[in-house]
Every structure is written in C-alpha cells, then in structure tokens.
Design a protein around this motif. Structure first.
Motif, PDB file in Angstrom:
ATOM      1  N   LEU A  59      10.065  -0.772  52.929  1.00  0.00           N
ATOM      2  CA  LEU A  59       9.879  -2.183  53.231  1.00  0.00           C
ATOM      3  C   LEU A  59       9.437  -2.977  52.000  1.00  0.00           C
ATOM      4  CD1 LEU A  59       7.870  -1.995  56.584  1.00  0.00           C
ATOM      5  CD2 LEU A  59      10.246  -2.716  56.351  1.00  0.00           C
ATOM      6  N   TYR A  60       8.761  -2.297  51.062  1.00  0.00           N
ATOM      7  CA  TYR A  60       8.173  -3.002  49.929  1.00  0.00           C
ATOM      8  C   TYR A  60       9.253  -3.673  49.096  1.00  0.00           C
ATOM      9  CZ  TYR A  60       4.008  -0.176  50.973  1.00  0.00           C
ATOM     10  OH  TYR A  60       2.935   0.423  51.584  1.00  0.00           O
ATOM     11  N   LEU A  61       9.026  -4.933  48.740  1.00  0.00           N
ATOM     12  CA  LEU A  61       9.990  -5.664  47.919  1.00  0.00           C
ATOM     13  C   LEU A  61      10.130  -5.015  46.550  1.00  0.00           C
ATOM     14  CD1 LEU A  61       8.834  -9.245  48.907  1.00  0.00           C
ATOM     15  CD2 LEU A  61      10.991  -8.156  49.539  1.00  0.00           C
ATOM     16  N   ARG A  62       9.014  -4.539  46.022  1.00  0.00           N
ATOM     17  CA  ARG A  62       8.985  -3.798  44.759  1.00  0.00           C
ATOM     18  C   ARG A  62       7.847  -2.797  44.843  1.00  0.00           C
ATOM     19  NH1 ARG A  62       9.690  -9.008  44.211  1.00  0.00           N
ATOM     20  NH2 ARG A  62      11.538  -9.788  43.136  1.00  0.00           N
ATOM     21  N   PRO A  63       7.980  -1.646  44.210  1.00  0.00           N
ATOM     22  CA  PRO A  63       6.846  -0.727  44.158  1.00  0.00           C
ATOM     23  C   PRO A  63       5.662  -1.387  43.455  1.00  0.00           C
ATOM     24  CG  PRO A  63       8.877   0.346  43.447  1.00  0.00           C
ATOM     25  CD  PRO A  63       9.181  -1.120  43.544  1.00  0.00           C
ATOM     26  N   ALA A  64       4.455  -0.992  43.819  1.00  0.00           N
ATOM     27  CA  ALA A  64       3.265  -1.575  43.208  1.00  0.00           C
ATOM     28  C   ALA A  64       3.285  -1.438  41.691  1.00  0.00           C
ATOM     29  CB  ALA A  64       2.018  -0.921  43.795  1.00  0.00           C
ATOM     30  N   GLN A  65       3.891  -0.360  41.188  1.00  0.00           N
ATOM     31  CA  GLN A  65       3.945  -0.127  39.749  1.00  0.00           C
ATOM     32  C   GLN A  65       4.667  -1.246  39.011  1.00  0.00           C
ATOM     33  OE1 GLN A  65       2.426   2.381  38.009  1.00  0.00           O
ATOM     34  NE2 GLN A  65       3.091   1.267  36.174  1.00  0.00           N
ATOM     35  N   TYR A  67       4.583  -4.453  39.563  1.00  0.00           N
ATOM     36  CA  TYR A  67       3.663  -5.558  39.281  1.00  0.00           C
ATOM     37  C   TYR A  67       2.764  -5.203  38.101  1.00  0.00           C
ATOM     38  CZ  TYR A  67       5.231  -7.104  43.870  1.00  0.00           C
ATOM     39  OH  TYR A  67       6.007  -7.488  44.932  1.00  0.00           O
ATOM     40  N   GLU A  68       2.351  -3.938  38.042  1.00  0.00           N
ATOM     41  CA  GLU A  68       1.528  -3.502  36.914  1.00  0.00           C
ATOM     42  C   GLU A  68       2.325  -3.590  35.622  1.00  0.00           C
ATOM     43  OE1 GLU A  68      -0.924   0.494  35.487  1.00  0.00           O
ATOM     44  OE2 GLU A  68      -0.525   0.151  37.629  1.00  0.00           O
ATOM     45  N   ASP A  69       3.588  -3.164  35.673  1.00  0.00           N
ATOM     46  CA  ASP A  69       4.438  -3.218  34.482  1.00  0.00           C
ATOM     47  C   ASP A  69       4.645  -4.657  34.014  1.00  0.00           C
ATOM     48  OD1 ASP A  69       4.636  -0.480  34.665  1.00  0.00           O
ATOM     49  OD2 ASP A  69       6.641  -0.492  35.577  1.00  0.00           O
ATOM     50  N   LEU A  70       4.668  -5.599  34.953  1.00  0.00           N
ATOM     51  CA  LEU A  70       4.852  -7.011  34.620  1.00  0.00           C
ATOM     52  C   LEU A  70       3.529  -7.711  34.311  1.00  0.00           C
ATOM     53  CD1 LEU A  70       7.525  -7.990  37.318  1.00  0.00           C
ATOM     54  CD2 LEU A  70       7.898  -7.762  34.856  1.00  0.00           C
TER      55      LEU A  70
END
Length: 402
Positions: A59-65, A67-70
C-alpha cells in the motif's frame, strides 16, 4: 536554510514533498502525518487489502527509505495541534517547529453516525484509514450479515467486497436511488443490477432510524419501522474536509480551505492541496475528492512554494472497482441535461453526459476505449454530436483528430 513543513501524510502530502525535492529544493523538508505508517494508497484499502489480496507494505506510496534518501524528515504518528501564522510555527503538543513556508494537506474525515442512534456501538465502521480496515477485517467473513449505510461509491464498493466474502449484504439509501448526487439514473441502474446479481439487497428511499444492540451492533431499525439483524455496519455517507486546524489558525474556509488557483491560502506563505481544499474551476469554486486531484494540485503547490506562479487547472477523473466491473469517470456531470448510452462489445457500456450540445462527462463501465476518447475530448475542450457517441469501436479514436 529554508524549512518547508507539510501537514498531512496522505497522497497530497507525499506528492508535494517528493516534488519539492525532485524539483531542486535544497532546504529542510518535514512531513507530519497523524498515522504511524508512511503515506499509502487509500483506494485499495476497501478492496484488495480488505480482501487479503494485498500486503500492507504494498500500500505504501514509497518505502520509508526513499524519504530518508531524499532527506525528507517524516514525523509519523504526530498530530499538529495548532498553527501560528504570525509566528510561522506549528505546534505538536508541547513541541514547536518553525517554518518558512507551510502546506496543509489534511485531507478529509468520514461522516459518522451519531451516538444517539447507535453510531458508537462496536462493529460499526467507516472506511478511510488503514486502522479502520484492520479493525473491520475480522468481521468480514462468510455467512455474517452486513448492513451498508449509504448508496454512494464508498458504500457500493464496501457492499461488493462483503458480497465477495460471502456475507449477506443489505444496503440502505435514504435518497430516491443509489448514486443520486453523483451519477445519472442510467449509471445507478447499471450498478443496482450488478449488485443484485451478486445477492446484495438494495433498499432505496429508506433510511436508518437507529442501530440496535448492547455493546456491539446486533440489528437496525429502518425508517419504515422494519428491523433487520446485522453483525456489522459500514457507514458510507460521505466525507467532510479536514479544516479544523486551518479554521483555528484564522484561514478562510469555503467548503474546504479556500485557496487561489496557485494553491495559496488567505495567510502569507501558507498553501493547501488535496481533499481539504476548495479552488477556482471554470468560474466557480469546487472541491474534488480524488487521488488524481491530490497528486496534481500538490505538485503545482510544490512549484509555487519554490517561487513559481503556476495555476492549477483541474482535469477531473475518478474510478471505482466493483466485482469485475471497472468504472472510469471523466469530467464533471454538473448541469447535464441529456445522457447518451453507448454499448460496446463484450458488455462494455458507457454513459455520455451532454449539456446542450457539449460533452461534459462520461461514466464508462469496462469501456476503456470509450473512456479514453471522452476524457481526451473533454480535456481538450472539444465535443462530439450525440450520434457520434455510437461510432463503432474501431473508428472511435478517429474522433480525436477532428
């Protein structure tokens, strides 16, 4: 270094922060979400996820990782309690964060049944969040009895899932017919027949007087005095924009947070996007509850937070999946005065809405070609005649070249 804060961890908020970073913003970005999980897709919640066909992580739009990478700071499970537009701060309880620019992507709340008529009983659900569906899932099983309150698309989708799970499903709609506010009688009849063919009992022109039960719901009394036994209730009577924070901060409200064509609110350097906003559209002010609107408006707002002056031009489109029927909607049918029915091969059907001689919207059921042509015509400001609606499938695309 500039600090941009985005309040709301849904589709709009996630789209906005990633657009900021991918467009070259090199300042600090904080995304604040009330739910304890990364931003996720809501449409599959009540369908594939509830049916057990999709894992939570999908379901996640993007993995949490990502956002960390960005270099995007996620503050999950955190609720903003106040906004001070003069001091340029947001409060999370006792913690205060300063911002240079702020975007509100607070979404919407499902309307609930009042406690006075049993809305606070156990096993009475709305369908909006991951937690809602996780709480509901154990009750959705074969042989149990489900009552769906509301005959809009949310109610109909819930009815379809319950029926596919082998439940005995009753849907009550207090209006004269299902889909009364959003679709023509022809579309309503199509879905009425579809649901009845799957064993769903649809009661129109009949409201809910109150739910019955001690602790947990066990029945319902309808406005004609009849009573039915139920094991669970799904309430699908619409949503309301989440404007509480904005209103308390003194922002202008007009059926949502009032924004201009660039997504600016009435407060300096405060923007808004998604379900919570009302915005200019063809000389009027509208609010759209859809994933495409949340994404497109948020991406425009991101550009304008970075100093742009881009106006958001909405191209409304929606979809709904029920059983093996995929409904695709393009345009807004407001003010239509005629509906033309187009029948394609293999049971494909579409209803084309006209205002006078102008095509304004289409409802397409398993008719991807008809939908695509109508959508492109509407977005280009073009129209066709009512007779041309019946152009054979193989020649339909040629209408776009005129």
């Amino acid at each position: 270094m500039a600090h941009f804060i985005v309040v709301g961890g849904g589709q709009a908020g996630a789209s906005l922060v990633t657009k900021l970073r991918n467009s070259g913003f090199d300042g600090e970005i904080t995304l604040i979400g009330a739910e304890p999980v990364p931003p996720y897709e809501r449409p599959p919640l009540s369908k594939a996820y509830l049916l057990g066909e999709m894992a939570q992580e999908r379901l996640y739009l993007r993995p949490a990782q990502v956002y960390e990478d960005l270099d995007i700071t996620l503050r999950l499970g955190s609720s903003v309690t106040a906004i001070d537009t003069a001091a340029r701060t947001v409060a999370l309880g006792n913690e205060v964060l300063g911002y240079d620019k702020l975007a509100l992507c607070t979404g919407s709340h499902p309307r609930r049944l009042p406690a006075a008529i049993g809305g606070d009983l156990d096993h009475v659900f709305t369908v909006r969040t991951l937690a809602d569906v996780d709480a509901m899932a154990p009750q959705v099983r074969e042989g149990r009895r489900a009552l769906i309150v509301g005959g809009g698309y949310i109610g109909l989708e819930a009815a379809a899932v319950a029926a596919k799970k082998g439940m005995q499903v009753t849907l009550v709609e207090m209006g004269q017919r299902i889909l009364q506010r959003v679709a023509a009688p022809e579309t309503a009849e199509h879905f009425r027949a579809l649901h009845r063919s799957h064993g769903v009992e649809i009661l129109e022109g009949l409201g809910l007087e109150r739910l019955l039960g001690e602790g947990a719901v066990s029945g319902a009394r309808l406005t004609d005095g009849s009573e039915i036994a139920v094991d669970m209730v799904v309430v699908g009577v619409g949503i309301a924009p989440a404007t509480e924070l904005a209103e308390a901060a003194g922002l202008e409200i007009d059926n949502g947070i009032k924004v201009d064509a660039q997504g600016r609110t009435s407060a300096p350097d405060v923007f808004a996007a998604g379900d919570c906003t009302s915005f200019p559209y063809k000389g009027e002010r509208i609010r759209l509850e859809s994933v495409p609107n949340a994404i497109d408006q948020a991406e425009v707002v991101a550009q304008n937070m970075m100093g742009g002056a881009v106006e958001y031009v909405a191209t409304p489109w929606f979809w709904s999946d029920q059983y093996d029927c995929k409904l695709q909607i393009a345009g807004l049918n407001t003010g239509y005065d005629h509906v033309e029915t187009r029948h394609g091969a293999d049971g494909r059907t579409s209803f084309w809405y006209f205002h006078g001689e102008t095509l304004v919207a289409v409802d397409a059921m398993n008719d991807a070609r008809g939908y695509m042509v109508a959508k492109r015509l509407i977005e280009a400001g073009k129209t066709i005649t009512r007779a041309e609606v019946h152009t054979p499938d193989g020649e339909l695309k040629a209408l776009l070249k005129r």
